[in-house]
Design an enzyme around this catalytic site. Structure first.
Site, short mmCIF file in Angstrom:
data_model
loop_
_atom_site.label_atom_id
_atom_site.label_comp_id
_atom_site.label_asym_id
_atom_site.label_seq_id
_atom_site.Cartn_x
_atom_site.Cartn_y
_atom_site.Cartn_z
N ASP A 16 0.53 -0.84 0.15
CA ASP A 16 -0.41 -0.15 0.04
C ASP A 16 1.30 1.16 0.70
OD1 ASP A 16 -2.62 0.87 0.68
OD2 ASP A 16 -2.01 1.67 2.38
N GLU A 54 1.45 -0.31 -5.06
CA GLU A 54 0.74 0.80 -4.84
C GLU A 54 1.61 2.07 -5.28
OE1 GLU A 54 -3.73 2.29 -4.00
OE2 GLU A 54 -1.79 2.40 -2.27
C1 GLC Z 1 -4.33 3.04 -0.28
C2 GLC Z 1 -5.67 2.52 0.03
C3 GLC Z 1 -6.59 2.80 0.18
C4 GLC Z 1 -6.31 4.08 1.30
C5 GLC Z 1 -4.73 4.84 2.09
C6 GLC Z 1 -4.46 4.64 3.29
O1 GLC Z 1 -4.53 3.75 -1.14
O2 GLC Z 1 -5.76 1.14 -1.70
O3 GLC Z 1 -7.91 2.43 0.47
O4 GLC Z 1 -7.31 4.65 2.07
O5 GLC Z 1 -4.10 3.59 0.78
O6 GLC Z 1 -4.29 3.33 3.27
#
Ligand code: GLC
Length: 482
Positions: free
Chosen positions: A181, A243
């Protein structure tokens, strides 16, 4: 590797299947529905966070990295789920949230030095709006997201060691890797300099409240590789998909240690051939790096993002590309979104997270109780009905996944008439008409093998919104699948 051409199914645990009648999905519920995933033909599942959490950000605010939230079950339920997944030939990916913990994580009080503090807040902004600093006593802590999510200090060896232990914990318990994440926010400028005014577009959509600053100091620090190397060291060869909310041109330091990064340029691309072409070209500039997703729990569903008339084409585009593809739960039945509003998520993402619709009953077979969010339209759209319908989205997606397994390596963008996206994947050529008028077929196409609707490609033209693949001239034509 197993993931090279894999389809990974994103499960949003709260909304997949409730097994204990509390209106919220759980691990035994997921286990009970694994046969759907196996039938669909996917290779594995990624579960959004299942760890104990006060749920300020629905699990992305973790208060214990080595447990399961009682809402979702127990560690024994996790073991049972991974055993059953293995029996179905499915891999299991966890969601690692390394950038921040919940403010209720014991680390926050036991190891305050593991977090990022200042006596003098700078101009850094939270991804959800407002200052990224929250006052506590006479200091401020950093929160790149909600104020309930204090940022960890990845320059502190204690943090690195603790997170490596977390990574090993789930791998030892049977996980096959991680979706990681918010990686671009992991390391920041140690001098905490202000972000300067933006002088050029960021390259991916940003909310208006972020767009006037260039986040060059609050994120994506040049030495990010050091932190990423520690993640890699902890998991060995297990899959790490990042991500990384950056344009693909900036992925390089991340890809030295990760297997793939999500291609957000395509996810955010407008539904037009030229934008899609640019997005794909950017993401394949370094071959083998992109993980494809066109929807998720943050940005919404295929059918809503691209329009319900384009849902099949969008699924086909994603599933034809080379590299792992991530299919968000519900997209296989072209589930739409719920109403606008922020009953739970202050950032307004509830609408992307309504429960899975398994049958035509009022709760869609998701729960026997009052669901945490109501089903959107189970009578109109559900797995049971679509399974038996040869023309349904579900049948189409299942057929696509099977088709994808036979696709050879290689991905190349081809010249095409205006409004048409054309590419070669392995020995197949693919064309999508993104316009609402009839367009000429790109040159060199043979007989259709799979198409979004019967007769989409006919007499040298492409009907509006078809999408099909054909064998290239000179290769043996596969039989039509519809
Ligand atoms: C990422 C997740 C999202 C979350 C953010 C903070 O973007 O996909 O859902 O709110 O991180 O952890």
């Amino acid at each position: 590797m197993w993931w090279d051409n894999a389809v990974v199914y994103q499960v949003y645990p709260r909304s997949f299947q409730d097994s204990d009648g509390d209106g919220v999905g759980d691990l035994p519920g997921i286990a009970a529905r694994l046969s759907h995933l196996a039938w669909l033909g996917v290779d594995g599942l990624w579960m959004s966070p299942i760890y104990p959490s006060p749920m300020a950000d629905f699990g992305y605010d973790v208060s214990d990295y080595e447990e399961v939230d009682p809402l979702f079950g127990t560690l024994a339920d996790f073991d049972e789920l991974t055993a059953q997944a293995r029996a179905h030939g499915l891999r299991v990916l966890m969601d690692l949230v390394p950038c921040h913990t919940s403010i209720e994580h014991p680390w926050f009080t036991r190891h305050p030095d593991w977090y990022v503090w200042t006596d003098q807040p700078n101009n850094w902004r939270s991804a959800f709006g407002g200052s990224a600093w929250e006052r506590l006593g006479d200091r401020w802590y950093l929160h790149s997201f909600y104020r309930e999510q204090p940022d960890l200090d990845w320059r502190n060896p204690g943090v690195v060691e603790a997170m490596q232990a977390v990574l090993r914990f789930w791998i030892d318990r049977g996980a096959d890797g991680y979706r990681v994440d918010a990686l671009d926010r992991l390391l920041k400028d140690p001098e905490m300099r202000d972000d300067p005014p933006a002088t050029q577009p960021f390259g991916l959509p940003l909310p208006d409240f972020l767009a006037d600053l260039a986040p060059v100091h609050s994120s994506n620090a040049p030495d990010i590789g050091v932190a990423l190397a520690s993640l890699r060291q902890a998991v060995g060869r297990a899959l790490l998909v990042g991500e990384v909310y950056l344009p693909a041109a900036e992925w390089e330091p991340y890809l030295e240690h990760l297997d793939h990064a999500f291609a957000f340029e395509l996810l955010h691309s407008a539904w037009d051939a030229e934008s899609q072409r640019r997005a794909i070209a950017a993401s394949i500039a370094r071959p083998g790096s992109a993980a494809w997703a066109m929807s998720n729990h943050d940005f919404g569903r295929l059918a809503t993002r691209f329009g319900s008339r384009n849902a099949r084409s969008a699924a086909l585009l994603m599933l034809i590309l080379e590299g792992p593809a991530f299919l968000y739960q519900g997209d296989e039945i072209a589930l739409g979104e719920g109403p606008e509003g922020a009953r739970y998520d202050r950032h307004g993402r509830d609408k992307h997270r309504h429960p899975m619709q398994w049958d035509g009953s009022e709760t869609g077979g998701f729960t026997t109780a009052e669901p945490w969010l109501p089903a959107v339209d189970p009578a109109r759209r559900n797995v049971a009905a679509q399974r038996d319908d040869p023309d349904s989205m579900l049948t189409f997606v299942r057929r696509l996944i099977a088709f994808r397994k036979g696709l050879g390596p290689g991905l190349e963008l081809l010249d095409a008439p205006d409004g048409v996206l054309a590419l070669r994947r392995g020995e197949h050529r693919v064309a999508v008409n993104t316009t609402s008028s009839i367009r000429p077929l790109p040159e060199g196409h043979g007989a259709p093998v799979i198409e979004t609707g019967p007769g989409a490609a006919r007499g040298g033209t492409l009907a509006p919104r078809p999408f099909w693949c054909s064998s290239s001239p000179g290769t043996t034509s596969s039989s039509r699948t519809r």
